[in-house]
Write an enzyme that holds these catalytic residues in place. Structure first.
Site, PDB file in Angstrom:
ATOM      1  N   GLY A  52     -34.643  44.502  24.887  1.00  0.00           N
ATOM      2  CA  GLY A  52     -34.441  42.955  25.330  1.00  0.00           C
ATOM      3  C   GLY A  52     -34.113  42.980  26.952  1.00  0.00           C
ATOM      4  O   GLY A  52     -34.682  42.024  27.499  1.00  0.00           O
ATOM      5  N   THR A  53     -33.119  43.575  27.392  1.00  0.00           N
ATOM      6  CA  THR A  53     -32.752  43.776  28.788  1.00  0.00           C
ATOM      7  C   THR A  53     -34.048  43.754  29.892  1.00  0.00           C
ATOM      8  O   THR A  53     -34.179  43.078  30.458  1.00  0.00           O
ATOM      9  CB  THR A  53     -31.776  44.659  28.931  1.00  0.00           C
ATOM     10  OG1 THR A  53     -30.661  44.570  27.958  1.00  0.00           O
ATOM     11  CG2 THR A  53     -31.193  44.615  30.532  1.00  0.00           C
ATOM     12  N   ASN A 103     -26.007  34.730  21.555  1.00  0.00           N
ATOM     13  CA  ASN A 103     -25.643  35.975  20.963  1.00  0.00           C
ATOM     14  C   ASN A 103     -24.059  35.754  20.532  1.00  0.00           C
ATOM     15  O   ASN A 103     -23.741  36.404  19.438  1.00  0.00           O
ATOM     16  CB  ASN A 103     -25.680  37.075  21.682  1.00  0.00           C
ATOM     17  CG  ASN A 103     -25.324  36.986  23.060  1.00  0.00           C
ATOM     18  OD1 ASN A 103     -25.531  36.017  23.822  1.00  0.00           O
ATOM     19  ND2 ASN A 103     -24.298  37.596  23.749  1.00  0.00           N
ATOM     20  N   GLN A 128     -32.005  37.153  20.182  1.00  0.00           N
ATOM     21  CA  GLN A 128     -31.083  36.840  18.891  1.00  0.00           C
ATOM     22  C   GLN A 128     -32.051  36.113  17.591  1.00  0.00           C
ATOM     23  O   GLN A 128     -31.359  35.938  16.730  1.00  0.00           O
ATOM     24  CB  GLN A 128     -29.887  36.187  19.147  1.00  0.00           C
ATOM     25  CG  GLN A 128     -29.231  37.315  19.875  1.00  0.00           C
ATOM     26  CD  GLN A 128     -28.254  38.331  19.100  1.00  0.00           C
ATOM     27  OE1 GLN A 128     -28.435  38.429  17.957  1.00  0.00           O
ATOM     28  NE2 GLN A 128     -27.762  39.179  20.031  1.00  0.00           N
ATOM     29  N   GLY A 160     -36.165  45.210  19.190  1.00  0.00           N
ATOM     30  CA  GLY A 160     -36.230  45.894  18.197  1.00  0.00           C
ATOM     31  C   GLY A 160     -34.848  46.034  17.365  1.00  0.00           C
ATOM     32  O   GLY A 160     -34.956  45.839  16.167  1.00  0.00           O
ATOM     33  N   CYS A 180     -18.184  44.139  26.446  1.00  0.00           N
ATOM     34  CA  CYS A 180     -18.726  44.891  27.449  1.00  0.00           C
ATOM     35  C   CYS A 180     -18.882  46.196  27.261  1.00  0.00           C
ATOM     36  O   CYS A 180     -18.312  46.626  26.345  1.00  0.00           O
ATOM     37  CB  CYS A 180     -18.037  44.479  28.966  1.00  0.00           C
ATOM     38  SG  CYS A 180     -16.433  45.208  28.992  1.00  0.00           S
TER      39      CYS A 180
HETATM   40  N1  PLP Z   1     -30.371  38.997  25.152  1.00  0.00           N
HETATM   41  C1  PLP Z   1     -29.705  38.648  24.332  1.00  0.00           C
HETATM   42  C2  PLP Z   1     -29.291  37.179  23.893  1.00  0.00           C
HETATM   43  C3  PLP Z   1     -28.765  39.814  23.714  1.00  0.00           C
HETATM   44  O1  PLP Z   1     -28.055  39.522  22.685  1.00  0.00           O
HETATM   45  C4  PLP Z   1     -29.065  40.981  24.091  1.00  0.00           C
HETATM   46  C5  PLP Z   1     -28.243  42.085  23.384  1.00  0.00           C
HETATM   47  O2  PLP Z   1     -27.134  41.701  23.049  1.00  0.00           O
HETATM   48  C6  PLP Z   1     -29.966  41.409  24.952  1.00  0.00           C
HETATM   49  C7  PLP Z   1     -30.583  39.998  25.672  1.00  0.00           C
HETATM   50  C8  PLP Z   1     -30.342  42.579  25.498  1.00  0.00           C
HETATM   51  O3  PLP Z   1     -31.001  43.244  24.417  1.00  0.00           O
HETATM   52  P1  PLP Z   1     -31.078  44.996  24.328  1.00  0.00           P
HETATM   53  O4  PLP Z   1     -29.996  45.190  23.814  1.00  0.00           O
HETATM   54  O5  PLP Z   1     -32.186  45.017  23.432  1.00  0.00           O
HETATM   55  O6  PLP Z   1     -31.353  45.346  25.772  1.00  0.00           O
END
Ligand code: PLP
Length: 385
Positions: A79-80, A153, A181, A202, A323
């Site tokens: 997601g990041t 989240n 989420q 995922g 964190c």
């Molecule tokens: N966006 C939200 C709302 C999240 O809660 C998170 C992870 O906690 C992310 C993005 C980042 O996702 P990832 O861990 O797959 O990089």
């Protein structure tokens, strides 16, 4: 090293799904199948073509289930990366409007030098539609890129995305949704819900860590700039050999999450009722929320201490915002909601897809004992039945 059977982690009750969901067995099977393939999906020989076929099968599943076009589904590491790529890809020539309660992947993923305006939320955590419209309607040389998460989240709060999408369409803004989420927990549909792009992950839906997707709509999604150029994979939008086992696991997890959705609402409601009787405050309670998420503040008890007590009793929960160093970071989400005073006293309980009712009942009892230990606690009778 894997934990030994006498390690507390093996028997601990896991209630931290928003950090990561437990791997679904069906996803593990799909990963093993994919890992047994020798080929690189970019190779033209038979083994490569087999791997490519599996990759495209996974892409078709992810795209179809989230109302996107497979040609415009870019696999990422999570997601990041999907969020950061959307921000970098769509920011040039746009001003960026970012929700105050966004995840750091978005808040800190804004390209340097970009023109950022923050979107305020109300006391329940929902974006202020009046202020959003005011910002969009203000004459400006640059069109807007609006970045908002579908589900928070820390609190599980859902923004009124249908109204947000209508406003974005009216004022010609690109709407990027962080659906990390939300996918598998509420309806998510790229085209039907008016998004220009969506980020998914995922491991938040019971798939493996290390795979995600950026879904694109709109007129020229193929021109999206890559973060990594490399070998030109993903139609030049994301260089690097695709992590086929993780991608196959994510696709399988998505299918299962959507075909057999978890029913958390009544369990969560009963648990929250018991927690409130014990003195907790549910942050974001006034807004529609994910059914698996409770952000609970116990005035007077530091979150770090609550986490440690609960950990010792065998429960895995987290502070609103932990964190990567493992320390409890100050919650910008609760601060944005005007709950700064509670920000250091809130924990997040997020029920995983495979949660057991008796585990939540045991957690409710432990939480009640924790709350009762506060200096000015009011004794409460009964559990969460
Ligand atoms: N966006 C939200 C709302 C999240 O809660 C998170 C992870 O906690 C992310 C993005 C980042 O996702 P990832 O861990 O797959 O990089």
């Amino acid at each position: 090293m894997l934990p030994s059977p006498d390690d507390g982690a093996v028997n601990a009750v896991y209630l931290d799904a928003n950090a990561t969901e437990p791997l679904r067995p069906s996803a593990a099977t799909a990963m093993l199948e994919a890992a047994s393939l020798v080929g690189n999906p970019s190779s033209v020989h038979a083994q490569g073509r087999r791997a490519r076929a599996l990759l495209e099968e996974a892409r078709a599943v992810v795209a179809r289930r989230l109302d996107a076009d497979p040609l415009n589904c870019v696999f990422t590491s999570g997601g990041t990366e999907a969020n950061v790529q959307a921000l970098h890809g769509f920011a040039p020539g746009r001003r960026i409007l970012v929700g105050r309660t966004e995840h750091d992947a978005v808040r800190k993923g804004v390209p340097e030098g970009a023109l950022v305006e923050w979107l305020e939320v109300d006391s329940t955590g929902q974006v202020r539609l009046d202020l959003l419209e005011e910002t969009l309607a203000r004459p400006h040389a640059l069109p807007a890129l609006v970045c908002l998460m579908l589900a928070n989240n820390e609190t599980g709060v859902l923004h009124p995305m249908a109204e947000v999408a209508r406003l974005c369409a009216r004022y010609g803004a690109h709407l990027h949704g962080d659906a990390v989420q939300a996918v598998g927990r509420i309806d998510v549909a790229l085209h039907a819900q008016g998004f220009g792009s969506l980020a998914c992950s995922g491991h938040k839906l019971g798939g493996p860590k290390g795979a995600g997707a950026l879904l694109l709509a709109g007129p020229a999604p193929r021109a999206l700039a890559p973060l990594f150029v490399g070998g030109g994979q993903e139609q030049g939008r994301r260089g690097g050999t695709q992590a086929l086992p993780a991608i196959a696991g994510m696709a399988r997890a998505l299918e299962e999450a959507l075909d057999a959705p978890a029913d958390h609402a009544s369990l969560r409601d009963r648990f929250e009722k018991a927690a409130c009787q014990a003195g907790a405050i549910v942050c974001g309670a006034g807004a529609p929320r994910l059914a698996n998420t409770s952000c609970l503040a116990l005035p007077g008890l530091r979150a770090q201490g609550q986490l440690m007590r609960l950990d010792l009793e065998g429960f895995c929960v987290s502070a609103g915002s932990a964190c990567s160093s493992g320390k409890v970071a100050f919650s910008h989400v609760l601060e944005a909601m005007g709950l700064k005073d509670l920000a250091g006293q809130a924990i997040r309980v997020s029920l995983p897809w495979n949660v057991r009712q008796d585990d939540v009942e045991r957690f409710a009892a432990a939480y009640g004992r924790l709350a009762a230990g506060r200096a000015n606690a009011v004794p409460v009778a009964g559990g969460m039945a």
